[in-house]
Design a protein around this motif. Sequence first.
Motif, short mmCIF file in Angstrom:
data_model
loop_
_atom_site.label_atom_id
_atom_site.label_comp_id
_atom_site.label_asym_id
_atom_site.label_seq_id
_atom_site.Cartn_x
_atom_site.Cartn_y
_atom_site.Cartn_z
N SER C 208 0.83 -1.21 0.00
CA SER C 208 0.00 0.00 0.00
C SER C 208 0.87 1.26 0.00
O SER C 208 0.51 2.24 -0.64
CB SER C 208 -0.91 0.07 1.21
OG SER C 208 -1.19 -1.17 1.72
N ALA C 211 1.74 1.98 -3.50
CA ALA C 211 0.58 2.43 -4.27
C ALA C 211 0.27 3.89 -3.94
O ALA C 211 0.02 4.71 -4.82
CB ALA C 211 -0.62 1.54 -4.00
N PHE C 214 2.97 6.21 -5.44
CA PHE C 214 2.83 6.39 -6.88
C PHE C 214 1.59 7.21 -7.21
O PHE C 214 1.62 8.08 -8.08
CB PHE C 214 2.71 5.04 -7.59
CG PHE C 214 4.03 4.34 -7.80
CD1 PHE C 214 5.08 5.01 -8.39
CD2 PHE C 214 4.20 3.03 -7.42
CE1 PHE C 214 6.29 4.37 -8.60
CE2 PHE C 214 5.40 2.38 -7.63
CZ PHE C 214 6.45 3.05 -8.21
N SER C 215 0.50 6.92 -6.52
CA SER C 215 -0.77 7.54 -6.90
C SER C 215 -1.74 7.48 -5.72
O SER C 215 -2.45 6.50 -5.56
CB SER C 215 -1.35 6.81 -8.10
OG SER C 215 -2.70 7.16 -8.29
N GLU C 217 -4.51 8.97 -5.26
CA GLU C 217 -5.90 8.86 -5.70
C GLU C 217 -6.20 7.44 -6.18
O GLU C 217 -7.24 6.87 -5.88
CB GLU C 217 -6.17 9.85 -6.83
CG GLU C 217 -6.52 11.23 -6.34
CD GLU C 217 -7.79 11.21 -5.51
OE1 GLU C 217 -8.88 11.13 -6.09
OE2 GLU C 217 -7.69 11.29 -4.27
N GLY C 218 -5.25 6.89 -6.93
CA GLY C 218 -5.41 5.53 -7.40
C GLY C 218 -5.56 4.56 -6.24
O GLY C 218 -6.37 3.64 -6.28
N ALA C 219 -4.80 4.79 -5.16
CA ALA C 219 -4.88 3.93 -3.99
C ALA C 219 -6.25 4.05 -3.33
O ALA C 219 -6.84 3.08 -2.87
CB ALA C 219 -3.78 4.30 -3.00
N ARG C 220 -6.77 5.29 -3.30
CA ARG C 220 -8.08 5.49 -2.68
C ARG C 220 -9.16 4.77 -3.49
O ARG C 220 -10.04 4.15 -2.94
CB ARG C 220 -8.38 7.00 -2.62
CG ARG C 220 -9.36 7.39 -1.55
CD ARG C 220 -9.21 8.86 -1.21
NE ARG C 220 -9.77 9.70 -2.25
CZ ARG C 220 -10.98 10.25 -2.18
NH1 ARG C 220 -11.74 10.04 -1.12
NH2 ARG C 220 -11.43 11.02 -3.14
N TYR C 221 -9.06 4.87 -4.81
CA TYR C 221 -10.05 4.22 -5.67
C TYR C 221 -9.93 2.70 -5.61
O TYR C 221 -10.85 2.00 -6.01
CB TYR C 221 -9.92 4.70 -7.12
CG TYR C 221 -10.73 5.92 -7.42
CD1 TYR C 221 -10.25 7.19 -7.10
CD2 TYR C 221 -12.00 5.83 -8.00
CE1 TYR C 221 -11.00 8.32 -7.36
CE2 TYR C 221 -12.75 6.97 -8.26
CZ TYR C 221 -12.25 8.20 -7.94
OH TYR C 221 -12.99 9.32 -8.19
N ALA C 222 -8.77 2.20 -5.15
CA ALA C 222 -8.64 0.75 -5.01
C ALA C 222 -9.17 0.30 -3.66
O ALA C 222 -9.05 -0.87 -3.30
CB ALA C 222 -7.18 0.35 -5.17
N GLY C 223 -9.73 1.22 -2.89
CA GLY C 223 -10.30 0.85 -1.61
C GLY C 223 -9.28 0.70 -0.50
O GLY C 223 -9.54 0.05 0.50
N LEU C 224 -8.08 1.29 -0.67
CA LEU C 224 -7.08 1.20 0.39
C LEU C 224 -7.33 2.32 1.41
O LEU C 224 -7.68 3.43 1.04
CB LEU C 224 -5.67 1.37 -0.19
CG LEU C 224 -5.19 0.29 -1.14
CD1 LEU C 224 -3.81 0.62 -1.66
CD2 LEU C 224 -5.16 -1.05 -0.44
N PRO C 225 -7.15 2.00 2.69
CA PRO C 225 -7.33 3.03 3.72
C PRO C 225 -6.12 3.97 3.76
O PRO C 225 -5.22 3.80 4.58
CB PRO C 225 -7.47 2.23 5.01
CG PRO C 225 -6.80 0.94 4.74
CD PRO C 225 -6.84 0.69 3.27
#
Lengths: 500, 314, 353
Positions: C208, C211, C214-215, C217-225
């Motif tokens: 995480s 992720a 790197f990004s 926003e991308g991490a948030r959209y992947a459902g990562l806290p």
Amino acid sequence: MAPPLLELRQLAKSFGGARALRGVDFDLQAGEVHALLGENGAGKSTLIKIVTGAHQPDRGTIRVAGELVDHLTPATAHARGIACIYQQPALFPDLTVMENIALRLEAGAPFARVDWKGRRSRAVELLRRIGAEISPDAEVRSLSMPEQQLVEIACALGAGARIVIMDEPTASLTQKEQHLLFAVVRELRRSGVGVIYISHRLEEIFALADRVTVLRDGETVGTNPIAAINEAALIRMMVGREMTQIYPPSEAAPTEVALELRSLGCAEAGVTDVSFQVRAGEVFGLAGLVGAGRTELARILFGLTPADAGEIRLHGQVIHPRSAVEAVAAGIAYVPEDRRRHGVVLELPIAHNMTLAVQRRLFPRGWLRTEAEQSLALEFIRDLAIKCTGPDAPAGSLSGGNQQKVSLARWLATKPRLLILDEPTQGVDVGAKGEIHRIIRRLARSGLPVLLISSDLPEILGMSDRIGVMRAGRLVGVLPGGSDAHAVMAAALGQEQGAA
Amino acid sequence: MNRYLRELSVAGALGLLLLAMAIFAPGFYQPQPLLSLATREAPTLVVACGMALVILCRQIDISVGSQFSVCGVAAGLMAAAKVPLFLVVPAAIGIGALLGAINGVLIAGLQLPSIVVTLAMMVTLRQGLNLQQQGVFVNLPDGVQWFGLSQLQGQWLVVAIAVLLTVLLGLALRRLTAGRWVYAIGSDAEAARLAGIRPQLGTFLVFVVMGALTGFAAALNLVQAPQVQPLSGSGLELKVIAAVVVGGVAISGGRGNLWGVFVGLLLLAAIAPALIHLRIEAYWEKAIQGTIILLAVVTDSIRGRAPKHPARSH
Amino acid sequence: MSVATPTSPAPRAWLALLRRHETILLLVLVAEWLFFYWAGTSTNRRGVVVGFGTLDRQFDILRHTCEIGLLALALTPVILTAGIDLSVGSLLGLCAIVFGGLWRDVGLSIPLAMALTLTCGAAAGGLNAVLITALRLPPLIVTLGTFSLFRGLAEAITRGAVTYTDFPTGFLALGQERALGLPTQAWVFAFAAVAVWLLVHRTTLGRSFRAIGFSPEGARYAGLPVNRRLAFVYILAGFIAAVAAVIYTARLGQAKADAGLGYELFAITAVVLGGTSIFGGAGSVHGTLLGVAAIAVLKNGLASLPIVIRLNAAEELSGVLTGALLLVALTASVIPRIVSRLRPRPAPPVSVP
């Protein structure tokens, strides 16, 4: 007779293999409002980008005030009096209205004295000319979006713009603000400015425009004086095309209700009172124009902008996701619209991208298990036919369609109870598009409820078992799967309401 | 009115502090110690003006303390070698500008994060100075201290120069086109580019000006004592960043002005002597400075002046 | 057809391994070590080998490196998330004072004082974490503020003068004795290195961090806290800084307010030198360890060169070289980007949204 302000002949432009424009003719007279109409993807934005100098055409000629221009750059377009008002104005949020106008108008020597008095009177005059009641001393970040647009228009006028392009200027405006804007547009026309007015709202076009040009699939369908055409004819011109793609047939035998929305709303996202049901195994299409609130609805379901009204029932259970983490835990999967920014992490390997949302399940206690990850990735690579050099290749090295499949695989790995697809085939080549459609069908057949958001009308028509149409943040109609394009477009544009 | 709320509230805090001093420690108000205090803080004010420009551009420079020391020692060595003062001062400015230009090339040219670049510069310069100087003070010849004037005249001159410079820079920032460009670059570099401004060049020049001002400040410091301490500038960077942030310049760039910085510096400068007069130990100064920086950014964020890009500012 | 085999021909793999940042760094490290072995080792009048080449000196290097090494380990996850923590050096100072104070002034036993110190470090990291995640402030300014605050608190508690000394010998063994043939604290460092390595390279948390780096926003959209993960890295950094503080105190046998002054620079340099991108996402813990080793060998190797000994300038010279090294490493890290920018581009930058 004076030559037209702007004359485009046989403009063509391709991106990679995709032909965005295939020979467009267009002209704009002084003191005219010329509306440009077309579905999403018809070529309007490419046309604007060429006129503002952001893109170079592959073929065709551009004449500005009768003069042939062979290489238009943003700077030369600006110098020739072409200005574009975008939905998201490019202003300095920390500075005042007056300073924003001044910075855009004065190139100036670095050590020239700033003439604050002159700036103020100039700003006041420009704002008055467009009838905007905005204090020149207001900070731009404190202004509403329409007020910012007015500031942009003031900048354009101040810079001596003769050709003003307005790209969906009313998308985020209230009724009252729209009337103010219309007055400004009429004022521009009176002063001899040519306005290219892009909008999906037919009533606006009939209220404002002198002529209207319809684009479809990168070609000019026709240009008509507004008095010589009616709404039905316009809609026909926009959608009148034969199906070019064969969609896999629906085999849905929908059973129980899987997703139910009751008066769902969120003030922040601008979505109000949305109610509908999606059955297990059903593809529910969401049609509507850009800005109609479809992506916003998806973001509510996915917990990114939590709902503040109504309820969401997933398989009978009321859920209220307040973050993406909670939505994922509830079994919601969302393949977002902006693939490169949200859909995948470009720098991470394919395998890592695919397991990002299933870390809890795949890796109990948080320890990575490479074999499990690799086998999951290989399985999806094979299953979805992802073209890549292997699971360790970075997602950014793939083509758009394959990136989209990686994004899809990430969510399929979560074994979701609801799949939301937002523009799943945007920017994807034809072959991959067909494959994605077949995957969607297969998923629905396995009993997964699918919410399909798409601005590609044939896709919505071809894939959906039922079609919900959204407009201005509301659901304005639910049409059966076999509906024709005309009915969907009419509902999306706000004509002849279908019952919700 | 609302635009100057921050400046006014800092001025209010300063007023309260001064009022408290008037009641609890009237000994604070003696002309000579106050003048000495102002003289000591004058170079800091000059550096803070430069730092304000840098932060307005949405950058940061934590190497100013080391730059200050280097310029001070270099100027001191020149003065010790009997170079006349009217040449020493421009030389100090030039050396500062050169150091700033190095930062500028790395940050604006190579687009490296300013925090790391200037951190490296800070230590390189400081240790380089230690290596060269080995902690030895530079003794200055007669006629350098207070520009050869009496102490009282010299002190007034130093304070006057610093204040005048601040006023001139403040006016330039407000009234010259170039000044407005600084705001434009810090507010939105992309919009600035569209408006025909060159953000990279602007950022580079701001770092050069920062260096030049630091060099000048070192010269103003030079004339205050018979010798130059080799590490005269250590810790300076924090003090000026605190003054700038407290003075209402947003760390996210594009907002604030030099009047606020001036008041912010007065507030911070008054704290150390106030602590002594209020019989609080001076060891708290650094902790209080840190707390003030944090409080300033927290209130900014709560008042909705939060950074436009919550990630790291590059 | 669509799935290529992930195995590539052996020579290619060799080349790729050679081109890896870590491999190059390892070669540089070996060269560096050999140079100092050659230039910094001598035989004194009694025929005893002295200087860099002795085992004692190597252990010394290890001993002196543990604290900076720990801070570099603490910073690696932070920088992987595209953040920064400038406060670790100051926090080391504060924790050293807290530890000394708890033991001597409050009269707690050493283990209890240690436990509370570690808690204090984690809490201080928590302060950074709250300001960065809940208030969405940039890590740079937050940790610059706490950089000043933590050091200031250490100075305030000690009134700038108190030095805690006379720790029991049992405790000092942690910093001055050997255990199982190695300096005692080296075991702590090794344990921390393995733990952080596992965290970054073998757990979902580490995944995480990348992720997010790197990004976000991308991490948030992947459902990562995202916020929870960010909070974790700053709290962990505080905790490790506290561990470093205890070891520092044991090594020197004293706790002073200036403990760890300037260590953040060495730690950041080690991390960046080790190949972790200052822009987040890319990097490795073993790279950081090599970076730490390179700096440690440089620092101590310089101190054994006759000319440096004569000038008595080891500290200063290593500071200058470390700073310069950081600038060079940073510049090198953006060279690929610059090169690609210099190549002719097909179209001018598109300014239309």
